[in-house]
Enzyme design. Structure first.
Site, PDB file in Angstrom:
ATOM      1  N   GLU A 250       0.848  -1.161  -0.284  1.00  0.00           N
ATOM      2  CA  GLU A 250      -0.234   0.091   0.011  1.00  0.00           C
ATOM      3  C   GLU A 250       0.801   1.165  -0.116  1.00  0.00           C
ATOM      4  O   GLU A 250       0.574   2.335  -0.658  1.00  0.00           O
ATOM      5  CB  GLU A 250      -0.908   0.162   1.170  1.00  0.00           C
ATOM      6  CG  GLU A 250      -1.808   1.229   1.262  1.00  0.00           C
ATOM      7  CD  GLU A 250      -2.790   1.147   2.270  1.00  0.00           C
ATOM      8  OE1 GLU A 250      -3.468   2.352   2.544  1.00  0.00           O
ATOM      9  OE2 GLU A 250      -2.913   0.309   3.258  1.00  0.00           O
ATOM     10  N   ARG A 276       3.703  30.032 -23.235  1.00  0.00           N
ATOM     11  CA  ARG A 276       3.359  31.434 -22.473  1.00  0.00           C
ATOM     12  C   ARG A 276       4.508  32.538 -22.639  1.00  0.00           C
ATOM     13  O   ARG A 276       5.554  32.080 -22.185  1.00  0.00           O
ATOM     14  CB  ARG A 276       2.918  31.093 -21.072  1.00  0.00           C
ATOM     15  CG  ARG A 276       2.827  32.422 -20.189  1.00  0.00           C
ATOM     16  CD  ARG A 276       1.282  32.928 -20.622  1.00  0.00           C
ATOM     17  NE  ARG A 276       0.846  34.071 -19.611  1.00  0.00           N
ATOM     18  CZ  ARG A 276      -0.274  34.757 -19.721  1.00  0.00           C
ATOM     19  NH1 ARG A 276      -1.133  34.618 -20.777  1.00  0.00           N
ATOM     20  NH2 ARG A 276      -0.581  35.646 -18.779  1.00  0.00           N
TER      21      ARG A 276
END
Length: 395
Positions: A250, A276
């Site tokens: 996990e 940009r």
């Protein structure tokens, strides 16, 4: 950046792995991405997608062929996790991997042959959804302090108590539940059960969350829930050992998830910076921003290499609880920092919902909390490093 990434992957991923990666990416783009915004808004993932995952074999990657699985190595799981992070819905990704690697891991490891036929087979097919119920409202990370009980009564068990923060906790078909069978023994008196959702006495409440909006996270109550003794998984009173056994997986999952979403954020920011312009040049030509990207790329690459190395060891059957704990601790911390900074690189657009960073930032914040908080992990690691404590696999 892509060419560097490809070189780093070659040590761990074969051509078959990469073919699987491409086919899974194509599947997600076609079958999942068009629905993500709706699922994020409703918090309810349509059942049809589970069956599509099942039909494609995605829930059976690591499971035995005799139950409909494919019996593949750990790196197919790594690919599964990485690509799920890159469609920008931590909630959808969590619903999938919580089913296949939390609930189903226990079915496969501790379930009897009958339980596997009844629950694991349809789980692999995507016809049944599972959840893992360990955390409690009063316990949090203190697994040993859980209060839910399972009292033996003839050939049945009576379950009473509550669980919280359970992914798939509301809409799943069955629950893998940890409960105290011998409370006097503390963590040595815990057992694991599989329980059908429609068993009388089970109720669930959906929780409202900051992120992971697509997944149903629930608080679940058990009020005199009676189940057959055959729904006990593994041996009575060995539940804590079973839970600890699977925590390494996990934690590595959480680590892989973290490096993958950080990489996605960084790739997006780099692309944005190339398009940009400000003061007559693109953002990727400003030294301060370039150096920020260099720092982030270095950290993400280190996490990724470390996580791949742990996955390789796990694949060989090694017990990697220390390394997996370190992975989750650092990877989730770095992912939060990288995504925060990538949002900054987008300026005002980073704050807008039509761009991916706002959701990424919210979803990523659960990384240092879920599956054992960073504070708990630091203490576990400190015990191993300072106190020389050895955590060993369950026997």
């Amino acid at each position: 950046m892509e060419s560097t990434l490809t070189k780093s992957r070659n040590r761990y991923f074969t051509e078959e792995h990469e073919a699987f990666r491409q086919s899974f990416k194509d599947f997600l783009k076609k079958e999942v991405v068009p629905h993500i915004d709706r699922w994020e808004e409703t918090g309810d993932i349509d059942r049809f997608i589970w069956e599509k995952f099942g039909e494609m074999g995605y829930f059976g990657l690591v499971y035995p062929e005799e139950y409909g699985g494919l019996g593949l190595d750990t790196f197919y799981t790594v690919i599964f996790l990485e690509e799920l992070q890159k469609i920008n819905s931590g909630g959808f990704a969590a619903a999938m991997w919580a089913h296949v690697y939390l609930a189903m891991t226990h079915l496969n490891a501790e379930g009897s042959a009958a339980i596997k036929q009844r629950y694991l087979v349809p789980s692999i097919e995507g016809k049944k959804i599972g959840c893992l119920c360990i955390t409690e409202p009063f316990g949090g990370s203190d697994v040993a302090g859980m209060r839910t009980t399972a009292v033996k009564k003839g050939d049945t068990y009576i379950i009473n108590g509550s669980k919280t923060f359970i992914t798939n906790g509301v809409y799943s078909d069955y629950l893998i539940v940890a409960a105290k069978t011998t409370p006097d023994l503390g963590n040595k008196g815990m057992s694991i059960f599989v329980i059908d959702r429609d068993t009388p006495g089970i109720s669930a409440t959906k929780l409202d969350k900051l992120g992971w909006r697509a997944s149903d996270t629930g608080e679940i109550a058990f009020d005199n829930v009676e189940i057959p003794e055959g729904h006990l998984m593994g041996e009575e009173n060995k539940g804590f050992q079973y839970i600890m056994q699977h925590f390494a997986l996990e934690r590595l999952i959480m680590g892989v998830n973290a490096h993958a979403r950080a990489e996605y954020a960084l790739d997006y920011a780099i692309q944005y910076m190339s398009e940009r312009t400000a003061f007559g040049k693109s953002l990727d030509k400003f030294q301060a921003l370039r150096h920020s990207v260099a720092d982030m790329a270095s950290e993400v690459e280190m996490c990724k290499e470390f996580n791949y190395a742990i996955a390789s060891r796990l694949d060989k059957g090694e017990y990697v609880v220390k390394e997996a704990s370190m992975s989750k601790l650092l990877s989730t911390k770095i992912a939060d920092q990288v995504i925060y900074q990538c949002l900054q690189l987008l300026g005002g657009y980073g704050y807008m919902e039509e761009y991916p960073m706002a959701r990424l930032l919210r979803d990523s914040r659960l990384g240092p909390i879920g599956g054992g908080t960073s504070e708990i992990l630091r203490e576990i690691i400190a015990k191993m490093v300072i106190d020389k404590k050895e955590y060993k696999p369950a026997t």
